[in-house]
Enzyme design. Structure first.
Site, PDB file in Angstrom:
ATOM      1  N   SER A 252      -2.696   2.661  -6.125  1.00  0.00           N
ATOM      2  CA  SER A 252      -3.810   3.437  -6.030  1.00  0.00           C
ATOM      3  C   SER A 252      -4.192   4.118  -4.650  1.00  0.00           C
ATOM      4  O   SER A 252      -3.137   3.749  -4.021  1.00  0.00           O
ATOM      5  CB  SER A 252      -5.131   2.579  -6.297  1.00  0.00           C
ATOM      6  OG  SER A 252      -5.363   1.673  -5.119  1.00  0.00           O
ATOM      7  N   LYS A 253      -5.169   4.829  -4.497  1.00  0.00           N
ATOM      8  CA  LYS A 253      -5.228   5.644  -3.243  1.00  0.00           C
ATOM      9  C   LYS A 253      -5.017   4.944  -2.034  1.00  0.00           C
ATOM     10  O   LYS A 253      -4.420   5.415  -1.099  1.00  0.00           O
ATOM     11  CB  LYS A 253      -6.570   6.363  -3.487  1.00  0.00           C
ATOM     12  CG  LYS A 253      -6.701   7.448  -3.997  1.00  0.00           C
ATOM     13  CD  LYS A 253      -6.255   8.673  -3.532  1.00  0.00           C
ATOM     14  CE  LYS A 253      -5.818   9.799  -4.480  1.00  0.00           C
ATOM     15  NZ  LYS A 253      -4.394   9.970  -4.775  1.00  0.00           N
ATOM     16  N   ARG A 254      -5.555   3.468  -1.977  1.00  0.00           N
ATOM     17  CA  ARG A 254      -5.396   3.084  -0.782  1.00  0.00           C
ATOM     18  C   ARG A 254      -4.140   2.489  -0.307  1.00  0.00           C
ATOM     19  O   ARG A 254      -3.767   2.104   0.866  1.00  0.00           O
ATOM     20  CB  ARG A 254      -6.356   1.692  -0.463  1.00  0.00           C
ATOM     21  CG  ARG A 254      -5.597   0.572  -1.637  1.00  0.00           C
ATOM     22  CD  ARG A 254      -6.527  -0.488  -1.989  1.00  0.00           C
ATOM     23  NE  ARG A 254      -6.419  -1.394  -2.802  1.00  0.00           N
ATOM     24  CZ  ARG A 254      -5.566  -2.443  -3.081  1.00  0.00           C
ATOM     25  NH1 ARG A 254      -4.846  -2.941  -1.799  1.00  0.00           N
ATOM     26  NH2 ARG A 254      -5.221  -2.893  -4.144  1.00  0.00           N
ATOM     27  N   HIS A 255      -3.056   2.746  -1.325  1.00  0.00           N
ATOM     28  CA  HIS A 255      -1.605   2.607  -0.813  1.00  0.00           C
ATOM     29  C   HIS A 255      -0.958   3.570  -0.481  1.00  0.00           C
ATOM     30  O   HIS A 255       0.296   3.607  -0.260  1.00  0.00           O
ATOM     31  CB  HIS A 255      -0.907   1.954  -2.253  1.00  0.00           C
ATOM     32  CG  HIS A 255      -1.367   0.758  -3.019  1.00  0.00           C
ATOM     33  ND1 HIS A 255      -1.952   0.739  -4.061  1.00  0.00           N
ATOM     34  CD2 HIS A 255      -1.204  -0.531  -2.502  1.00  0.00           C
ATOM     35  CE1 HIS A 255      -2.171  -0.530  -4.166  1.00  0.00           C
ATOM     36  NE2 HIS A 255      -2.040  -1.289  -3.185  1.00  0.00           N
ATOM     37  N   GLY A 256      -1.444   4.744   0.125  1.00  0.00           N
ATOM     38  CA  GLY A 256      -1.036   5.983   0.467  1.00  0.00           C
ATOM     39  C   GLY A 256      -0.613   6.956  -0.595  1.00  0.00           C
ATOM     40  O   GLY A 256      -1.579   6.849  -1.530  1.00  0.00           O
TER      41      GLY A 256
END
Length: 500
Positions: free
Chosen positions: A260-264
Site C-alpha cells: 500500500s501507499k505507506r510502503h513507498g
RNA sequence: GGUCCCAUCGUCUAGUGGCCUAGGACGCUGGUCUCUCAAGCCGGAAACAGGGGUUCGAAUCCCCUUGGGACCGCCA
C-alpha cells in the site's frame, strides 16, 4: 460478423475454444504493481494461446469511482506493452443487462427482494460480532408474504435483491494454481445481487459480465478466492458453464502485508518516473510468483512462449526493489543506445537537469553515446541522465570534497600543463585512443604515473570522482570544453598555515 | 473471533520419494581486473518453521502445532 464463442473444430476434431481472458480493474486508484502483474499474466495467457485479452472497468461503486483514473490506468497498460483486444467495457454502461439477469433469477425464485435497511443490517452485524458470531444475513425477508411486501413498498422502502443460497452442501472451486478448495455452503448467506438503487454488486456483475463476454479463464488476485463460491452459485443458478479459475497470490511489501501507499512506490507510474524500463518491470513482475526453471531473464517473446498457469506459485511474494533495479540495469546494458538515449534526454528535461534550449544543441548521437558510457554504472534512466548532463552541457557541479582532495594547487598546475600539451591534438583526432597515447607518453616523459593524474583530471572535467574511463570521458567532453575545464576548474583552498 | 489460503537461504525461486553434502538469481561479502566508480570474472556466508507419522528411503506424501497473509459490506 464476430466468430461464435462456442467450441472450434479443426479437421473435424473438437479443440478448445479460443481462450478469452480479462483484466478488470476498478477505477479507484492508479494501476499498482500487483494489478499490473495480474494484467500481465492474463495478457501472457491470451498471447500464448492466441486468445483474446479484454479490459473491463468495474465501476459500479459511484461513491469511490473516479472516472479521471481510467485513462491513467490505460496509459500504464500501454506503457507496459499489454495491449488489449477488446474493450474497455464499463459496467456502468451495462446496467440494463444486469437488470435482465436479475429479473430472470427473481422470476425463477432464485432471488428475492429484501427490505431490510442498511441501518437494520448494520445493527445485526454489530450484535453478531459482539456475540462472537460470524455476521451473516438471517434471511428475514426470504419468506415475506405478498402483504408484507406491499406494506414495505407502501412505506416507500426500495428493496435490494438477494440470492437464495443453498445453505447446505459444499461448493468446490477447482483452482488451477491451488487445486480444489472446498467451501461449506452454510458459510454463504443470502448475499445481495442488486442494490436497492438498482446497481448490481460486484459478485453479480462479474458473473454476468464474464458469462456474456465469453470469458473462459478467470485469472485474478487471490483476494477474490473467497468470492468464487458465491460466483459459482450464481453461474449454476443461471444454468451456465463455469470458466477455469486461477487465483494468483498477492504481491506483498517487505513487511509481508498487502502493498500500500505507506510502503513507498506501488504504482506503475512511480516506477516509470524513477527511470525503470517497461521491459524490466515486465520481466520482474513475471518472475514474481512464477518461474520457469532457473531462468531469470526473459524477453517478451520468451515469456509468451514459456508462460503457463501451472507455473504460478501458490504462495504470496514480496516485492523486492533491489532485484528490479538489477534487472533494469541489465536492460540498460543490453538495450539499443539510440532508444535509451532518447529516453535519457526526456528524463533529463523532465527532471530539470537541463533546459529545452540546451537540449536542442545536443545531437541524438551524443545521448546514445552517453548511454554507452554510463549504463554499466547506473541503474535507472534518471541516474543516467543526471550523470550524463555535466559531460553534455556547461552544467558541472563540483563536489567540494572531490575538489579538496584532488584539485590541489600542485595538481592544478599539472592540469594546466596538460591542457597546453593537448592543445596540439587536432579536433579531428580527439579520440580516446589518440588521447591515451598522448597522455601516457606525456606522463612517461615526466616520470609520472597515470594514477597521479586520472582523478584530478576526472574531477576537473566532470566535478565528481566516479565515472567512465578517463580517455573516453576526455573524448566525449570534447577538445574545447576539456581544455577550458582543465584550466578553469576550481582549486582546493590551500591549507591554512595555522593548520586549523 | 470465523472462514479460507500459504510455508526451501534476508528476498525471488529450482526441487514433484532416492540424482540433495539442497541448485540458481538478487542482495551481502572476500578476491581479481584497474585511472575512479561500476561492469565482468573467481570464491564465501546464508534455507527445507517444529513435531509426529507413511516408507527400505522424505524438502518432496499425511496429520498436528506454530508462524504469516487474505476475506468476513447494499466496496471491489
Amino acid at each position: 460478423m464476430p466468430e461464435p464463442l462456442g467450441p472450434d473444430t479443426l479437421d473435424g476434431i473438437m479443440v478448445s475454444p479460443k481462450p478469452r481472458v480479462r483484466f478488470a480493474p476498478s477505477p479507484t486508484g492508479e494501476l499498482h504493481v500487483g494489478g499490473a502483474r495480474t494484467a500481465l499474466f492474463n495478457w501472457l495467457f491470451a498471447r500464448k494461446h492466441r486468445g483474446v485479452f479484454l479490459l473491463r472497468f468495474e465501476d459500479t461503486d459511484v461513491e469511490r469511482n473516479r472516472p479521471e483514473l481510467v485513462e491513467p490506468i490505460l496509459e500504464s497498460l500501454r506503457w507496459l506493452g499489454l495491449e488489449w483486444d477488446e474493450g474497455p467495457y464499463f459496467q456502468s454502461q451495462r446496467l440494463e443487462l444486469y437488470r435482465e439477469y436479475a429479473q430472470k433469477l427473481w422470476e425463477e425464485g432464485k432471488a428475492y427482494p429484501c427490505y431490510c435497511t442498511p441501518e437494520e443490517l448494520e445493527a445485526k452485524r454489530r450484535q453478531a460480532l459482539a456475540e462472537k458470531r460470524t455476521p451473516r444475513y438471517d434471511g428475514t425477508c426470504r419468506h415475506l408474504t405478498p402483504e408484507e411486501r406491499r406494506r414495505f413498498e407502501a412505506e416507500g422502502r426500495r428493496p435490494a435483491l438477494r440470492f437464495v443460497s443453498p445453505g447446505e452442501g459444499t461448493t468446490v472451486v477447482e483452482d488451477v494454481v491451488r487445486g480444489p478448495v472446498e467451501f461449506r455452503n452454510e458459510e454463504i448467506d443470502d448475499f445481495i445481487l442488486v442494490r436497492s438503487d438498482g446497481r448490481p454488486t460486484y459478485n453479480f456483475a462479474v458473473v454476468v459480465d464474464d458469462l456474456t463476454m465469453g470469458i473462459t479463464h478467470v485469472i485474478r488476485a487471490d483476494e477474490h478466492l473467497k468470492n468464487t463460491p458465491k460466483q459459482i452459485l450464481i453461474y449454476r443458478a443461471l444454468g451456465a458453464e463455469l470458466p477455469v479459475f486461477a487465483h494468483v497470490p498477492m504481491v506483498l511489501a517487505k513487511d509481508r502485508t498487502k502493498l500500500s501507499k505507506r510502503h513507498g512506490a506501488t504504482a506503475v507510474f512511480e516506477y516509470r518516473e524513477r527511470g525503470i524500463l517497461p521491459e524490466a518491470l515486465v520481466n520482474y513482475l513475471a518472475r514474481l510468483g512464477w518461474s520457469y526453471g532457473d531462468q531469470e531473464i526473459f524477453s517478451r517473446e520468451e515469456l509468451i512462449e514459456k508462460f503457463s498457469l501451472e507455473g504460478i506459485h501458490p504462495s504470496p511474494a514480496i516485492f523486492d526493489e533491489e532485484k528490479l533495479l538489477w534487472l533494469n540495469q541489465h536492460y540498460l546494458k543490453t538495450g539499443d543506445p539510440q532508444r535509451l538515449g532518447r529516453l535519457v534526454r526526456e528524463f533529463a528535461l523532465k527532471r530539470g537537469f537541463l533546459a529545452e534550449e540546451e537540449a536542442e544543441e545536443i545531437p541524438e548521437e551524443r545521448w546514445a553515446r552517453a548511454v554507452e558510457l554510463f549504463r554499466e554504472r547506473k541503474r535507472t534512466l534518471v541516474e543516467l541522465a543526471e550523470a550524463a548532463v555535466p559531460l553534455l552541457t556547461e552544467r558541472v557541479e563540483y563536489d567540494a570534497k572531490a575538489v579538496t582532495k584532488f584539485l590541489t594547487s600542485e595538481k592544478a598546475a599539472l592540469l594546466q600543463e596538460l591542457s597546453g600539451h593537448l592543445e596540439s591534438v587536432p579536433n579531428s583526432e580527439w579520440t580516446a585512443e589518440r588521447l591515451e597515447r598522448e597522455i601516457r607518453g606525456w606522463l612517461a616523459e615526466r616520470g609520472r604515473e597515470l594514477k597521479e593524474l586520472a582523478q584530478p583530471c576526472r574531477v576537473a572535467l566532470t566535478g565528481v570522482t566516479r565515472g567512465p574511463g578517463l580517455f573516453e570521458t576526455l573524448e566525449f567532453v570534447g577538445k574545447e570544453r576539456t581544455l577550458r575545464r582543465l584550466r578553469q576548474a576550481p582549486q582546493a583552498s590551500p591549507p591554512s598555515p595555522a593548520g586549523s
